[in-house]
Scaffold this active site. Sequence first.
Site, PDB file in Angstrom:
ATOM      1  N   ASP A 122       0.865  -1.173   0.000  1.00 26.36           N
ATOM      2  CA  ASP A 122       0.000   0.000   0.000  1.00 26.36           C
ATOM      3  C   ASP A 122       0.908   1.232   0.000  1.00 26.36           C
ATOM      4  O   ASP A 122       2.133   1.099  -0.074  1.00 26.36           O
ATOM      5  CB  ASP A 122      -0.952  -0.005   1.203  1.00 26.36           C
ATOM      6  CG  ASP A 122      -0.213  -0.139   2.539  1.00 26.36           C
ATOM      7  OD1 ASP A 122       1.010   0.105   2.584  1.00 26.36           O
ATOM      8  OD2 ASP A 122      -0.860  -0.489   3.542  1.00 26.36           O
ATOM      9  N   SER A 335      -6.061 -12.914   3.548  1.00 29.42           N
ATOM     10  CA  SER A 335      -5.271 -12.079   2.637  1.00 29.42           C
ATOM     11  C   SER A 335      -5.113 -10.679   3.228  1.00 29.42           C
ATOM     12  O   SER A 335      -5.679 -10.365   4.286  1.00 29.42           O
ATOM     13  CB  SER A 335      -5.944 -12.017   1.263  1.00 29.42           C
ATOM     14  OG  SER A 335      -7.227 -11.427   1.369  1.00 29.42           O
ATOM     15  N   TYR A 336      -4.370  -9.824   2.531  1.00 32.80           N
ATOM     16  CA  TYR A 336      -4.048  -8.489   3.043  1.00 32.80           C
ATOM     17  C   TYR A 336      -5.327  -7.728   3.371  1.00 32.80           C
ATOM     18  O   TYR A 336      -6.216  -7.590   2.519  1.00 32.80           O
ATOM     19  CB  TYR A 336      -3.226  -7.727   2.005  1.00 32.80           C
ATOM     20  CG  TYR A 336      -2.607  -6.459   2.531  1.00 32.80           C
ATOM     21  CD1 TYR A 336      -1.673  -6.495   3.560  1.00 32.80           C
ATOM     22  CD2 TYR A 336      -2.967  -5.219   2.018  1.00 32.80           C
ATOM     23  CE1 TYR A 336      -1.105  -5.333   4.057  1.00 32.80           C
ATOM     24  CE2 TYR A 336      -2.398  -4.049   2.494  1.00 32.80           C
ATOM     25  CZ  TYR A 336      -1.466  -4.123   3.520  1.00 32.80           C
ATOM     26  OH  TYR A 336      -0.920  -2.962   4.008  1.00 32.80           O
ATOM     27  N   PRO A 337      -5.463  -7.228   4.631  1.00 34.23           N
ATOM     28  CA  PRO A 337      -6.754  -6.675   5.054  1.00 34.23           C
ATOM     29  C   PRO A 337      -6.996  -5.217   4.713  1.00 34.23           C
ATOM     30  O   PRO A 337      -8.030  -4.682   5.089  1.00 34.23           O
ATOM     31  CB  PRO A 337      -6.708  -6.872   6.577  1.00 34.23           C
ATOM     32  CG  PRO A 337      -5.258  -6.772   6.925  1.00 34.23           C
ATOM     33  CD  PRO A 337      -4.497  -7.318   5.745  1.00 34.23           C
TER      34      PRO A 337
END
Length: 734
Positions: A122, A335-337
């Site tokens: 991110d 998975s990536y939150p």
Amino acid sequence: STKMVESILMVAEKPSIARSIAEILSKHQSTTRKGPSPMCPVHEFSGKFKGRPVSYKVTSVVGHIYSLDFPPEFQSWDKVDPVTLFDAPTVKIEANPKSHICKHIKKEAKGMDMLILWLDCDREGENICFEVMQNALPKMNRISGQQVFRAKFSAITEQDINNALNNLGTPNENEAKSVDARQELDLKVGVAFTRFQTNYFLGKYGDLDARLISYGPCQIPTLGFCVDRFDEIQHFVPEPFWCLVPVIEHGGTNIKLEWSRKRSFHKDVIQFYEKTVKKNKNATLVSVQKKDGHKSKPTPLNTVELLKIASNSLGIGPSTTMHIAESLYISGYISYPRTESTHYPEHFDFDAALKPHRQSPQWGLYVQNLMAKGIARPKQGHDAGDHPPITPTALANQADLSGDAWRLYDYVCRHFIGTLSPDCRYTKTKAIFQISGETFTTSGKRLVNAGYTEVMPWQSVKDEYIPDFDKVKSVPVVDVLITDHRTTAPDYLTESELITLMERDGIGTDASISVHIANITNREYVTVDTRSRSLIPTKLGISLIHGYHKIDGDIVLPTVRSTIEKYIDAIAKGQANFQHVVSHSLSVFKLKFNYFVTKIPEMDALFEVTFQPVSKIQSKLKTKCGKCRRYMNFIPLKPTRFYCPFQIRLPQNAHKIVPTSDVCEICGTTLLSVDFNLKDPPLPDGTHKRIGCLKCDDILSNMIEGARSKLRHPMFNRPRGKRGRGRGRRRGGN
């Protein structure tokens, strides 16, 4: 001569992720040792990179390496005019010096050939990439060709990690700069407003129980939503209304009908219709309508929806939810939150993701049946171009997870399975009657196919009984009722509703929304009702928002921050210049700040109604001021202080302060006996009690927070270095 094997340093965002990457890529053959940072072990193994043999070294940071701050000359709350902060320089300082992350990265990078960055995918992660590069690159070997690579992954699974290594890219400088822009704006705007209003208000009111009155460009609009709802509740005036309810009888059952006009706010009107309807003893059946209805399965799960569901249905606050979700991600369960996307990638392998769940004691049988019948096509969501929606990546059971971690994991799994299930289908029957020209209805439902609600049972559609009216022309009316009601005020804003408003108006990002909500709670601007997850503004929160509105509504409304977020987004996409965005945004806020300073008495008028001026607080505990010779009142609320026309802050970790019969030989102030907490005494010699003068005793005076009042006590304006009886004496730990 034999060519040396190339060496590659890999850096992840957290030690646990570094360990997982090393275990996956080395097939559990890596060795582990300590590095300069006690927080970040180093994992080493041999392998291949682009077909060539290499030696790998995998380690991590612990989040951001640096934090942004002002240089020392701008740190004083008393000597620095807050308006100068808008144009002040900033410095990046090591965020956690005790972790020795800079030293760690520099040492481990020394003599390495290549760098692969495994930071979270991110914008914050992109920013940390450049922090790592700043420390690593000067220590690395100089080689031709690409030296720095960026790994992009959304889950800590063997497939994702290997795919990331085989599809490396480069760090995105624009995204990193967008984070720098937000950090600088939040620091300068937030600190300028915070220092000014804290200095102004804390010195004036004794029952203003706060050590800091902070302002944040996202925090205050977030609070604004909560206070708007509070005002709506306060200004709400309930109104009476009436409903007309005929009762019919059919097949031995009495059934209440619903009026097509719904309700009336005029009693004489409802009485007129009551008389009209009572004239007819039968209700004529006009039609029976049968329609197929459906309840749509969920859209793939993103961060905002997860936060709302967790608060609304599970009773878990946003900040706790993100903490648990990150832990589940690091452990390899989901998975990536942090994602805005609600659209699965085109080549997502649903069968592979579902297969492990056939063994689940909770939903295994449902998954087996679903896979046997064939999964349903998921709904088309929004592809934000960041990470895929949140999905389970491994099967866990209640022995692996407990409490809220299990409940959140359970929800993520059921939601994912629900997105691949059929819609819930039912038949809706509606019977329409007329009585004396007025239309009334009764309805019922019958479930046809539970669909996704079988795995998400809290959303199930219940059967609603309705008799069979197919062969009926009319039915007897056995009663006509008038029911009394009153309109009710809305409830306090819930966390879920607040998140919806923040997302709508662009306040914060999927990664920061939970932080802003936590901030207004921690600052005691709102309290959270743990049962309803409602946010109830405090006296301070209400006074602040009403005061801002009185002076300049823009600093509360989300529009200004929303515009800045769009500018920051443009930086991330390479469509705007970093310096132009920061300069323009700061100039807007600087103008607003200057106007705010001139109009602060208008806000003060609201505070005077709510809080008690310190001059009116009477206290039994008094001590004589060495400057004006008046007795000072003890103000027990935070920040604790003695007050005359001036005021002196007291050490915040002192739990007992008693004036003695002695006075300071230098300034004449009454000496105080200050008793500190036994567990953590701040005195240099480890004792917990000291007698001294707050002005002349260097140890005590240094412990006092700088008086954040414009009326700084003049007894502190002394030349340093004088000694005398007033310097204080210690009393050994008793």
